[in-house]
Enzyme design. Structure first.
Site, PDB file in Angstrom:
ATOM      1  N   TYR A 158       1.002  -1.100   0.079  1.00  0.00           N
ATOM      2  CA  TYR A 158      -0.021   0.012  -0.021  1.00  0.00           C
ATOM      3  C   TYR A 158       0.803   1.285   0.027  1.00  0.00           C
ATOM      4  CZ  TYR A 158      -3.827   3.190   1.250  1.00  0.00           C
ATOM      5  OH  TYR A 158      -4.500   4.265   1.272  1.00  0.00           O
ATOM      6  N   LYS A 162       1.469   3.746  -3.030  1.00  0.00           N
ATOM      7  CA  LYS A 162       0.961   5.335  -2.855  1.00  0.00           C
ATOM      8  C   LYS A 162       1.909   6.203  -2.896  1.00  0.00           C
ATOM      9  CE  LYS A 162      -3.367   5.070  -1.634  1.00  0.00           C
ATOM     10  NZ  LYS A 162      -4.378   5.747  -2.357  1.00  0.00           N
TER      11      LYS A 162
END
Length: 370
Positions: A158, A162
Site C-alpha cells: 500500500y 502510494k
C-alpha cells in the site's frame, strides 16, 4: 528550491464531480456529503453501489484498470476525487509477483489511466487520496510536516504504491490544464468503517488481543471520515491557477495524537471487552511478524496476525502537523475525537455484535457433522 506561495483566498466551484471508490467507506461518505451540498456527482467503483437513488447522482460500475471505462467515467467532469485503492498491508521482498502486480495495477496503473483520461477530457481538478505512510520509514515522527522525504523502505505494498502514484499525480500538475494535489490521511474511521476497527474486532473475536504492544507514550493520529472529507473539498476548491493547492500534498487528520490502544479502548469497552494489562516490546513483535510474513508468502503459512506496518504504528510516534493545510486551505477539523466517537460508537458496537454473531454461527456450523 523555494516554493512560490500561492494566494489562499483564490477558490473555485467544483462543477460536476467524479468520485472513484464511490461504493467504499470514504467514497460513499464523500458522495453523500457532495450531494447534500447540491453537487452533481458520478460515483465510479467496480463494486455495486449501495447509495440510495438521487436525482443528482449517476452511478458507473467498472474497473479503473480499463482505460476505456476511465474515459467514460471522466466524460463531462470538472473535478475528480480519486479514493479507489487496494489496501494491501503486507509487502517487502517476500511477496509473490501476483500479489504485487494486483496492487500496482489498481493503485498505480488505475491512477495513471484515470488522470490521463481526465487530461484528455479537459477535467480541471484532480484530488488524489494518498497516505501519511508515504514518509514513514520505521522512524519516530512526532509532528512531521510535508517537507519530509518519501520513504524508500517499504514494509507494505500500500505504501509503496502510494509513493509511486502520489509522485506521478503531483508531477502531472498543470499538464493539459489539469491542476492536481494529494491528501495524506491517517487511519480513517467513522460510520461505515470496514477496515480499521473491523480488523481489530476480528483479532479480538479470535482471542488474539491479550497484550498491549509498545510503549503507552507512542502516539499516532487518525482521520475521522468527515474531517477528511472537509479537507478533500477544501483542497479541490483551492485548485485554481495561482492558488495554494496545485502541485501540493497535505496531511489531513484530527490533530489529536493519541496512543492507538488508548484510542481503541473506549470502543472495545463499550463492546463489553476486557482491557489487557500486560505490555510487550514493539520491536520484538515486529521482528516476529516480519518473519511470519516471509513464511506466509514462501511456504503458504497463514497470514501473520499483524502486518509489520501495523506493528510499527503501535510502538513508534507517527503523527503529523496540519499547519500547511491550515495555512493553504483554511482546514480545521470539524469534529473533535470525542464528538466523533460519540457519533459513531453505536455503529461500532453494532458492527462488533454483528461480527460476533457471524463468528458464533460459523463455529456452530463447523461443529455440526454432515
Amino acid at each position: 528550491m523555494l516554493r512560490r506561495m500561492g494566494d489562499a483566498s483564490l477558490t473555485t466551484e467544483l462543477g460536476r464531480v467524479l468520485v472513484t471508490g464511490g461504493a467504499g467507506f470514504v467514497g460513499a461518505n464523500l458522495v453523500t456529503t457532495l450531494l447534500d451540498r447540491g453537487h452533481w456527482v458520478r460515483s465510479f467503483d467496480r463494486a455495486p453501489s449501495l447509495l440510495p437513488a438521487h436525482p443528482q447522482l449517476e452511478v458507473l460500475q467498472g474497473d479503473i484498470t480499463d482505460a476505456d471505462v476511465c474515459a467514460a467515467a471522466v466524460d463531462g467532469i470538472d473535478t475528480i476525487f480519486h479514493t479507489a485503492a487496494i489496501i494491501e498491508l503486507m509487502g517487502g521482498a517476500s511477496v509473490t509477483d501476483e500479489y504485487r502486480q494486483r496492487s500496482f495495477a489498481v493503485n498505480v496503473g488505475g491512477t495513471e489511466n484515470l488522470l490521463h483520461a481526465g487530461q484528455r477530457a479537459g477535467v480541471q481538478r484532480f484530488v488524489y487520496t494518498s497516505s501519511n505512510s508515504v514518509v514513514m520509514g520505521g522512524q519516530n515522527i512526532a509532528g512531521g510536516d510535508e517537507t519530509l522525504p518519501y520513504t524508500d523502505r517499504f514494509n507494505d505494498l500500500y505504501t509503496e504504491t502510494k509513493v509511486v502514484a502520489e509522485r506521478f499525480v503531483l508531477a502531472q500538475n498543470g499538464v493539459d490544464g489539469m491542476l492536481t494535489c494529494a491528501i495524506r490521511p491517517s487511519g480513517i474511521w467513522g460510520n461505515g468503517d470496514q477496515t480499521m476497527f473491523r480488523k481489530l474486532f476480528e483479532s479480538v473475536l479470535k482471542g488474539h488481543v491479550k497484550v498491549l504492544v509498545g510503549r503507552k507514550s507512542a502516539r499516532l493520529d487518525n482521520s475521522y471520515v468527515h474531517n477528511l472529507i472537509h479537507g478533500f473539498i477544501l483542497a479541490a476548491a483551492h485548485l485554481v491557477p495561482d492558488g495554494t493547492a496545485p502541485g501540493q500534498a497535505y496531511f489531513i487528520n484530527d490533530a489529536e495524537p493519541i496512543n492507538m490502544f488508548e484510542f481503541a479502548r473506549p470502543v472495545l469497552e463499550a463492546c463489553g471487552q476486557r482491557w489487557p494489562k500486560m505490555r510487550i516490546s514493539g520491536p520484538a513483535v515486529r521482528w516476529v511478524m516480519t518473519g511470519w510474513q516471509r513464511l506466509h508468502f514462501r511456504f503458504g503459512f497463514p497470514a501473520p496476525l499483524l502486518e509489520p506496518l501495523a506493528v510499527e504504528r503501535l510502538y513508534l510516534d507517527n503523527y503529523f502537523s496540519i499547519a500547511k493545510a491550515r495555512r493553504d486551505l483554511g482546514y480545521e477539523p470539524l469534529f473533535t475525537t470525542q464528538q466523533a466517537l460519540t457519533e459513531c460508537l453505536p455503529y461500532y458496537v453494532s458492527l462488533f455484535e454483528q461480527m460476533k454473531n457471524e463468528a458464533r454461527a460459523e463455529k456452530t456450523a463447523a461443529t455440526v457433522k454432515p
